[in-house]
Scaffold this motif. Sequence first.
Motif, PDB file in Angstrom:
ATOM      1  N   GLN A  77       0.847  -1.182   0.000  1.00  0.00           N
ATOM      2  CA  GLN A  77       0.000   0.000   0.000  1.00  0.00           C
ATOM      3  C   GLN A  77       0.887   1.238   0.000  1.00  0.00           C
ATOM      4  O   GLN A  77       1.872   1.316   0.738  1.00  0.00           O
ATOM      5  CB  GLN A  77      -0.904   0.012   1.223  1.00  0.00           C
ATOM      6  N   TYR A  78       0.535   2.205  -0.846  1.00  0.00           N
ATOM      7  CA  TYR A  78       1.263   3.462  -0.905  1.00  0.00           C
ATOM      8  C   TYR A  78       0.906   4.274   0.332  1.00  0.00           C
ATOM      9  O   TYR A  78      -0.256   4.372   0.711  1.00  0.00           O
ATOM     10  CB  TYR A  78       0.889   4.205  -2.193  1.00  0.00           C
ATOM     11  N   GLU A  79       1.907   4.874   0.938  1.00  0.00           N
ATOM     12  CA  GLU A  79       1.752   5.518   2.244  1.00  0.00           C
ATOM     13  C   GLU A  79       1.117   6.910   2.219  1.00  0.00           C
ATOM     14  O   GLU A  79       0.616   7.378   3.213  1.00  0.00           O
ATOM     15  CB  GLU A  79       3.124   5.644   2.914  1.00  0.00           C
ATOM     16  N   HIS A  80       1.184   7.612   1.085  1.00  0.00           N
ATOM     17  CA  HIS A  80       0.754   9.008   1.031  1.00  0.00           C
ATOM     18  C   HIS A  80      -0.508   9.149   0.187  1.00  0.00           C
ATOM     19  O   HIS A  80      -0.752   8.368  -0.721  1.00  0.00           O
ATOM     20  CB  HIS A  80       1.869   9.879   0.451  1.00  0.00           C
ATOM     21  N   ALA A  81      -1.276  10.170   0.453  1.00  0.00           N
ATOM     22  CA  ALA A  81      -2.481  10.431  -0.338  1.00  0.00           C
ATOM     23  C   ALA A  81      -2.085  10.747  -1.777  1.00  0.00           C
ATOM     24  O   ALA A  81      -1.196  11.563  -2.016  1.00  0.00           O
ATOM     25  CB  ALA A  81      -3.270  11.587   0.262  1.00  0.00           C
ATOM     26  N   VAL A  82      -2.735  10.083  -2.730  1.00  0.00           N
ATOM     27  CA  VAL A  82      -2.370  10.274  -4.133  1.00  0.00           C
ATOM     28  C   VAL A  82      -3.052  11.490  -4.742  1.00  0.00           C
ATOM     29  O   VAL A  82      -2.722  11.881  -5.851  1.00  0.00           O
ATOM     30  CB  VAL A  82      -2.703   9.019  -4.975  1.00  0.00           C
ATOM     31  N   ASP A  83      -3.996  12.078  -4.028  1.00  0.00           N
ATOM     32  CA  ASP A  83      -4.718  13.211  -4.602  1.00  0.00           C
ATOM     33  C   ASP A  83      -4.147  14.566  -4.163  1.00  0.00           C
ATOM     34  O   ASP A  83      -4.750  15.595  -4.399  1.00  0.00           O
ATOM     35  CB  ASP A  83      -6.204  13.124  -4.272  1.00  0.00           C
ATOM     36  N   LEU A  84      -2.986  14.559  -3.542  1.00  0.00           N
ATOM     37  CA  LEU A  84      -2.333  15.801  -3.144  1.00  0.00           C
ATOM     38  C   LEU A  84      -1.134  16.059  -4.058  1.00  0.00           C
ATOM     39  O   LEU A  84      -0.259  15.200  -4.200  1.00  0.00           O
ATOM     40  CB  LEU A  84      -1.854  15.725  -1.691  1.00  0.00           C
ATOM     41  N   GLN A  85      -1.105  17.223  -4.658  1.00  0.00           N
ATOM     42  CA  GLN A  85      -0.066  17.577  -5.624  1.00  0.00           C
ATOM     43  C   GLN A  85       1.343  17.432  -5.035  1.00  0.00           C
ATOM     44  O   GLN A  85       2.254  16.982  -5.713  1.00  0.00           O
ATOM     45  CB  GLN A  85      -0.297  19.007  -6.128  1.00  0.00           C
ATOM     46  N   SER A 143       0.378  -9.449 -18.927  1.00  0.00           N
ATOM     47  CA  SER A 143       0.852 -10.626 -18.190  1.00  0.00           C
ATOM     48  C   SER A 143       0.013 -10.910 -16.943  1.00  0.00           C
ATOM     49  O   SER A 143       0.031 -12.021 -16.441  1.00  0.00           O
ATOM     50  CB  SER A 143       2.306 -10.435 -17.759  1.00  0.00           C
ATOM     51  N   ARG A 144      -0.693  -9.903 -16.427  1.00  0.00           N
ATOM     52  CA  ARG A 144      -1.469  -9.982 -15.187  1.00  0.00           C
ATOM     53  C   ARG A 144      -0.592 -10.380 -13.998  1.00  0.00           C
ATOM     54  O   ARG A 144      -1.082 -10.853 -12.986  1.00  0.00           O
ATOM     55  CB  ARG A 144      -2.640 -10.958 -15.316  1.00  0.00           C
ATOM     56  N   ASN A 145       0.729 -10.198 -14.119  1.00  0.00           N
ATOM     57  CA  ASN A 145       1.621 -10.551 -13.025  1.00  0.00           C
ATOM     58  C   ASN A 145       1.652  -9.474 -11.954  1.00  0.00           C
ATOM     59  O   ASN A 145       2.130  -9.699 -10.859  1.00  0.00           O
ATOM     60  CB  ASN A 145       3.032 -10.825 -13.545  1.00  0.00           C
ATOM     61  N   TRP A 146       1.149  -8.303 -12.277  1.00  0.00           N
ATOM     62  CA  TRP A 146       1.065  -7.220 -11.308  1.00  0.00           C
ATOM     63  C   TRP A 146      -0.186  -6.406 -11.605  1.00  0.00           C
ATOM     64  O   TRP A 146      -0.743  -6.472 -12.690  1.00  0.00           O
ATOM     65  CB  TRP A 146       2.309  -6.339 -11.338  1.00  0.00           C
ATOM     66  N   CYS A 147      -0.594  -5.634 -10.614  1.00  0.00           N
ATOM     67  CA  CYS A 147      -1.803  -4.835 -10.750  1.00  0.00           C
ATOM     68  C   CYS A 147      -1.713  -3.668  -9.767  1.00  0.00           C
ATOM     69  O   CYS A 147      -1.183  -3.821  -8.673  1.00  0.00           O
ATOM     70  CB  CYS A 147      -3.008  -5.714 -10.420  1.00  0.00           C
ATOM     71  N   VAL A 148      -2.196  -2.510 -10.187  1.00  0.00           N
ATOM     72  CA  VAL A 148      -2.262  -1.331  -9.319  1.00  0.00           C
ATOM     73  C   VAL A 148      -3.726  -0.936  -9.216  1.00  0.00           C
ATOM     74  O   VAL A 148      -4.430  -0.902 -10.219  1.00  0.00           O
ATOM     75  CB  VAL A 148      -1.438  -0.149  -9.888  1.00  0.00           C
ATOM     76  N   PHE A 149      -4.164  -0.648  -8.000  1.00  0.00           N
ATOM     77  CA  PHE A 149      -5.536  -0.183  -7.808  1.00  0.00           C
ATOM     78  C   PHE A 149      -5.504   1.092  -6.989  1.00  0.00           C
ATOM     79  O   PHE A 149      -4.917   1.146  -5.917  1.00  0.00           O
ATOM     80  CB  PHE A 149      -6.389  -1.233  -7.097  1.00  0.00           C
ATOM     81  N   ASN A 150      -6.116   2.130  -7.525  1.00  0.00           N
ATOM     82  CA  ASN A 150      -6.256   3.398  -6.820  1.00  0.00           C
ATOM     83  C   ASN A 150      -7.686   3.492  -6.314  1.00  0.00           C
ATOM     84  O   ASN A 150      -8.620   3.554  -7.098  1.00  0.00           O
ATOM     85  CB  ASN A 150      -5.946   4.565  -7.763  1.00  0.00           C
ATOM     86  N   TYR A 151      -7.826   3.471  -5.013  1.00  0.00           N
ATOM     87  CA  TYR A 151      -9.141   3.602  -4.398  1.00  0.00           C
ATOM     88  C   TYR A 151      -9.435   5.083  -4.220  1.00  0.00           C
ATOM     89  O   TYR A 151      -8.543   5.860  -3.830  1.00  0.00           O
ATOM     90  CB  TYR A 151      -9.154   2.860  -3.063  1.00  0.00           C
ATOM     91  N   HIS A 152     -10.662   5.499  -4.485  1.00  0.00           N
ATOM     92  CA  HIS A 152     -11.018   6.921  -4.497  1.00  0.00           C
ATOM     93  C   HIS A 152     -10.792   7.645  -3.170  1.00  0.00           C
ATOM     94  O   HIS A 152     -10.843   8.864  -3.115  1.00  0.00           O
ATOM     95  CB  HIS A 152     -12.464   7.107  -4.962  1.00  0.00           C
ATOM     96  N   GLU A 153     -10.526   6.942  -2.111  1.00  0.00           N
ATOM     97  CA  GLU A 153     -10.240   7.576  -0.820  1.00  0.00           C
ATOM     98  C   GLU A 153      -8.775   7.953  -0.692  1.00  0.00           C
ATOM     99  O   GLU A 153      -8.295   8.237   0.403  1.00  0.00           O
ATOM    100  CB  GLU A 153     -10.618   6.619   0.321  1.00  0.00           C
ATOM    101  N   GLY A 154      -8.037   7.938  -1.802  1.00  0.00           N
ATOM    102  CA  GLY A 154      -6.633   8.309  -1.767  1.00  0.00           C
ATOM    103  C   GLY A 154      -5.710   7.159  -1.421  1.00  0.00           C
ATOM    104  O   GLY A 154      -4.533   7.371  -1.126  1.00  0.00           O
ATOM    105  N   GLN A 155      -6.209   5.942  -1.446  1.00  0.00           N
ATOM    106  CA  GLN A 155      -5.402   4.763  -1.147  1.00  0.00           C
ATOM    107  C   GLN A 155      -4.942   4.119  -2.451  1.00  0.00           C
ATOM    108  O   GLN A 155      -5.728   3.958  -3.372  1.00  0.00           O
ATOM    109  CB  GLN A 155      -6.223   3.748  -0.352  1.00  0.00           C
ATOM    110  N   LEU A 156      -3.679   3.738  -2.510  1.00  0.00           N
ATOM    111  CA  LEU A 156      -3.116   3.113  -3.697  1.00  0.00           C
ATOM    112  C   LEU A 156      -2.493   1.789  -3.301  1.00  0.00           C
ATOM    113  O   LEU A 156      -1.756   1.718  -2.313  1.00  0.00           O
ATOM    114  CB  LEU A 156      -2.064   4.040  -4.317  1.00  0.00           C
ATOM    115  N   PHE A 157      -2.800   0.741  -4.057  1.00  0.00           N
ATOM    116  CA  PHE A 157      -2.307  -0.600  -3.767  1.00  0.00           C
ATOM    117  C   PHE A 157      -1.572  -1.141  -4.976  1.00  0.00           C
ATOM    118  O   PHE A 157      -1.988  -0.922  -6.118  1.00  0.00           O
ATOM    119  CB  PHE A 157      -3.473  -1.537  -3.449  1.00  0.00           C
ATOM    120  N   PHE A 158      -0.487  -1.875  -4.733  1.00  0.00           N
ATOM    121  CA  PHE A 158       0.275  -2.540  -5.791  1.00  0.00           C
ATOM    122  C   PHE A 158       0.368  -4.014  -5.431  1.00  0.00           C
ATOM    123  O   PHE A 158       0.874  -4.367  -4.366  1.00  0.00           O
ATOM    124  CB  PHE A 158       1.677  -1.929  -5.914  1.00  0.00           C
ATOM    125  N   ALA A 159      -0.138  -4.864  -6.296  1.00  0.00           N
ATOM    126  CA  ALA A 159      -0.065  -6.307  -6.082  1.00  0.00           C
ATOM    127  C   ALA A 159       0.858  -6.895  -7.136  1.00  0.00           C
ATOM    128  O   ALA A 159       0.852  -6.466  -8.289  1.00  0.00           O
ATOM    129  CB  ALA A 159      -1.457  -6.925  -6.187  1.00  0.00           C
TER     130      ALA A 159
END
Length: 191
Positions: A77-85, A143-159
């Motif tokens: 999980q990305y630690e910082h809010a992605v919606d802040l410049q 390849s579907r070996n990785w995936c990134v999901f950005n949740y609208h609450e500013g949470q970013l996940f990398f699998a």
Amino acid sequence: MIDISNIHLHSIPPPQNGTVFGSAASFDALPETHKAQILFLDKTAEKYLYEFVENARMLSNGGWAPFEKGIFKTVEQYEHAVDLQENIPLLKKWLYNKGIPFGNWVFVLCDSNEQPLLMSWKMLIKYAYDIFLIGDTLLFDPSRNWCVFNYHEGQLFFAKDNIYDPSAMELYLQELNERKKKYPQFKHPYL
């Protein structure tokens, strides 16, 4: 027939009503080398990609735990809010450190009315703020070996490290079929 290998043939001109990059004029103002690495996909490709994601069981139904259990070995999980410049340089560095080659093509699916995109990883990093600002966003490569999901609450996940093996389910169903042949009275809810 459309599939992952030929989906780029379903690219269309950028929409005139605006894109994640701003107005049509804003997109046209991008350097030609950038525009060449960003493809907008048509409705056929959009339908195919959403069905593909559903059938591949990439996402769960919950935003706070976006990936199905047993599909990926690692989820970060990305630690910082992605919606802040001010966090964008950190976000770009985080994405860069994932080790995905710049030339890899990435599918970008948004829950908003945006058209799906096919773009290079390099362009994804370059325009990360624009991409992640629009809401729930799913990124993956063929390849579907990785995936990134950005949740609208500013949470970013990398699998990463896809471990889903459809052959395991096939073996299970074969075992059930063999059991049913051997024991005809055997009743199983899936057969």
